[in-house]
Design an enzyme around this catalytic site. Structure first.
Site, PDB file in Angstrom:
ATOM      1  N   HIS A  11      42.745  37.653  42.830  1.00 50.79           N
ATOM      2  CA  HIS A  11      41.608  37.910  41.927  1.00 50.79           C
ATOM      3  C   HIS A  11      41.943  38.988  40.892  1.00 50.79           C
ATOM      4  CE1 HIS A  11      36.959  37.628  41.670  1.00 50.79           C
ATOM      5  NE2 HIS A  11      37.496  37.819  40.483  1.00 50.79           N
ATOM      6  N   GLU A  43      37.128  36.370  50.109  1.00 48.23           N
ATOM      7  CA  GLU A  43      38.206  37.243  49.651  1.00 48.23           C
ATOM      8  C   GLU A  43      38.226  38.503  50.506  1.00 48.23           C
ATOM      9  OE1 GLU A  43      37.774  37.854  45.415  1.00 48.23           O
ATOM     10  OE2 GLU A  43      38.020  35.708  44.990  1.00 48.23           O
TER      11      GLU A  43
END
Ligand code: NAI
Length: 631
Positions: free
Chosen positions: A514, A491
């Site tokens: 997220h 990420e």
């Protein structure tokens, strides 16, 4: 006369109460007055000028009464407002007032008319209250004050003290110049500047001690009963823009709170943490062993998030530092997003969205289904999985779940005995397992083979639990007809970095950054939950929900002292503690022990006054990590 002939003289406005009563009276009496704002400001300015010694007291009182336009009928409302504004640390120490009532004096340039109803509720004796009284006209208007009363004149408090002729030590607690005057006149041993509500530089400079709360005064004079250590001495450092709610809660508790918007690097943190008792962080700040080695006073760490990988939990344990996080503060947020995504995917909406943006009007019911009656498979039936089970069932989904641990089935949820059984049964699959290493790629090509044709798939758990290329392939082949993915093996570190993933551009997959747990409510819940746990630990010793400490949920203790002993987990310590207590003839009313591999945590409630000697010996027991006494 109380022990040591200590007489304690306490001011009322901004000391006993958080406010200046005449300011509040003004807000009531001038409520509908056309010059309300200007007059209230004028009253405040005059109060401050008088407090700092810049104006004679009589002048200031005359001027304020004039501006107030107050009436007898305004007083009941004033009194009830003042009752809600008693200083927080005074409320916390009601015992002190009851125990020392003979020797506590309220000496104020305010008015008995509103002071007496407030302070007598705390057990202060009416005969020990010295203050002015209002004069009313025949219609009940407040038109002045009793000019015979020395407290309406300059140096009034000094004159009262002279008349009282107290024998013994005299301590004055107040926030204003007139309080300091008592010391200046040689009538008090010490003047304590009370800064819980206001801080006036000139007063602070003249003080013998600054007392940010009554706790500090009691601690300095060994008169504390409500708490063992003044909360104002507990320094809290909150990093990474922790939600304001947490700041407010910690301040209301009486802690000294320092806030930083960003994180700190290791060296900065090593320096900063030296005198900090509680630190609050989010996911960026790394609390390493080196940082812990510099944390001489650290009692507890609050992780204002779910994960605690950023903290060296073992180092904390070895130093007796309890770590708390917020394991379910955002559970509901994740569940709501999952429900929304399930519905969107079952209606094939991601496709529809993109077509509309391209100008295509595809009004058809094809590939669009209700969720009612469909089978939802939840893998991982923990906090989120179980909560989702309940909400999903309430909108008509038939819930099946699989967990590696034995979990109670909620509602009508059906337990599957293997993951394959679940994969073969359900129409929608959602992952809510934790991120343990064994779960790496737990959903890959093989598992996908077991799924029904055209299932809907969600991952809001952890990126690495899904084999992303296999998922991509299944989406492209239509085996999985739609997916929602919130978490990724890699990420971006910040909002400025690019999001890189094979899933970009794949049809019918909803990608989110997220944010499953990211709602304002969750942030607020976290900010409420974590300080709550830390304060409970500090106030009672309870370690329930601690990430690294043995979890002890303790009963409330009444009429007892609580000794808290943290030690290395080696045999014989409990016996040692109890031997010492027996030697000092101390009766144990309750004892609670829990250990883990590293530490032992013993709480002992005792019913007798302890002596310093006992405390010193308990601290000296070999392998002691930390020791503290509550009450
Ligand atoms: P939890 O620890 O309460 O529940 C996890 C459950 O998964 C446990 O019951 C465990 O026994 C079970 N489990 C673990 N491995 C398994 C396996 N291989 N097969 C079946 N069951 C397995 O955790 P919680 O709070 O429910 O969170 C679940 C996940 O959601 C975590 O991975 C967490 O990181 C993630 N999460 C994601 C958020 C987001 O923003 N997307 C926000 C909050 C949590």
């Amino acid at each position: 006369m109380a022990e040591n002939n200590k007489h304690i003289v306490i001011d009322f406005d901004s000391t006993f109460t958080q406010v200046e009563a005449l300011d509040i009276l003004g807000e009531i009496s001038l409520h509908t007055h056309p010059e309300r704002k200007a007059r209230l400001q004028a009253i405040k300015d005059i109060t401050d000028k008088g407090m700092e010694g810049g104006m004679t007291f009589r002048e200031s009182l005359d001027a304020r009464i004039d501006l107030l336009d107050a009436h007898k009928n305004h007083l009941p409302e004033l009194i009830s407002k003042l009752k809600t504004k008693v200083s927080v640390s005074f409320k916390r120490n009601t015992d002190f007032f009851l125990k020392n009532s003979d020797n506590i004096y309220i000496i104020s340039n305010g008015f008995k008319d509103f002071i007496l109803p407030i302070v007598t509720e705390f057990g202060v004796l009416e005969s020990n209250v010295f203050a002015n009284t209002f004069h009313f006209d025949s219609d009940g208007n407040i038109i002045g004050f009793d000019k015979e009363n020395v407290l309406s004149s300059n140096q009034g408090k000094v004159k009262v003290l002279q008349q009282l002729g107290l024998v013994g030590d005299v301590y004055v607690i107040g926030d204003g110049y007139t309080d300091f005057e008592i010391k200046k006149a040689g009538l008090a041993n010490k003047f304590y500047a009370f800064t819980e509500n206001v801080l006036r530089d000139q007063i602070v400079q003249n003080a013998d001690h600054i007392t940010p709360s009554l706790d500090e005064f009691l601690y300095l004079n060994k008169m504390n009963t409500a708490i063992s250590y003044p909360k104002n001495r507990i320094k809290v450092l909150l990093l990474e823009n922790v939600h304001q709610r947490a700041v407010d809660l910690m301040k209301a508790e009486g802690y000294q709170v320092e806030v930083y918007p960003a994180g700190l690097d290791e060296d900065e943190l090593c320096e900063k943490i030296k005198d900090v008792s509680i630190i609050g962080i989010r996911s960026k700040t790394q609390i390493t062993r080196k940082v812990i080695d510099h944390a001489n006073r650290l009692i507890s760490i609050g992780a204002f998030c779910i994960g605690t990988n950023q903290i060296d939990l073992q180092a904390c344990l070895e130093r007796g530092i309890a770590v708390f996080n917020a394991p379910f503060s955002n559970t509901r947020s994740v569940v709501e997003l999952a429900i929304a995504e399930i519905i969107l995917l079952m209606r094939n909406l991601p496709d529809k969205f993109s077509m509309m943006h391209q100008g295509k009007w595809d009004k058809s019911a094809g590939s669009s289904f209700e969720v009612r009656g469909k089978k939802l498979g939840i893998i991982g039936y923990g906090n989120i999985g179980a909560q989702l089970s309940v909400v999903a069932e309430s909108i008509g989904l038939e819930v099946h779940y699989y967990d590696i641990e034995e979990k109670l089935a909620l509602g009508n949820a059906k337990k599957c005995s293997s993951m394959n059984e679940l994969l073969e049964t359900v129409d929608i699959i959602t992952l809510h397992v934790d991120g343990r290493p064994e779960n790496q790629n737990m959903i890959g090509e093989n598992e996908i083979k077991h799924m029904k044709q055209g299932v809907v798939f969600l991952n809001l758990a952890r990126g690495h639990v899904v084999d992303v290329p296999a998922l991509k392939k299944a989406l492209e082949s239509g085996k999985i007809r739609g997916a929602a993915v919130d978490v990724f093996p890699e990420e971006p570190k910040s909002n400025n970095d690019e999001f890189v993933s094979e899933l970009r551009g794949v049809n019918n997959v909803m990608l989110t950054p997220h944010i499953g747990g990211s709602t304002l409510e969750a942030q607020e819940n976290i900010a409420q939950f974590v300080p709550g746990k830390i304060m409970e630990y500090i106030n009672t010793g309870s370690t329930s929900n601690s990430v690294n400490f043995p979890n002890l949920q303790l009963p409330t203790f009444i009429n007892a002292h609580r000794l808290i002993h943290i030690h290395k987990n080696v045999p014989g310590i409990l016996a040692h503690i109890n031997n010492l207590l027996a030697q000092h003839d101390v009766n144990i009313v309750g004892q609670y022990l829990k250990t883990n591999e590293t530490v032992g945590y013993v709480i002992t409630d005792i019913d007798k006054e302890y002596d310093q000697d006992l405390i010193d010996s308990l601290k000296k027991i070999e392998h002691t990590i930390k020791f503290r006494v509550l009450y």
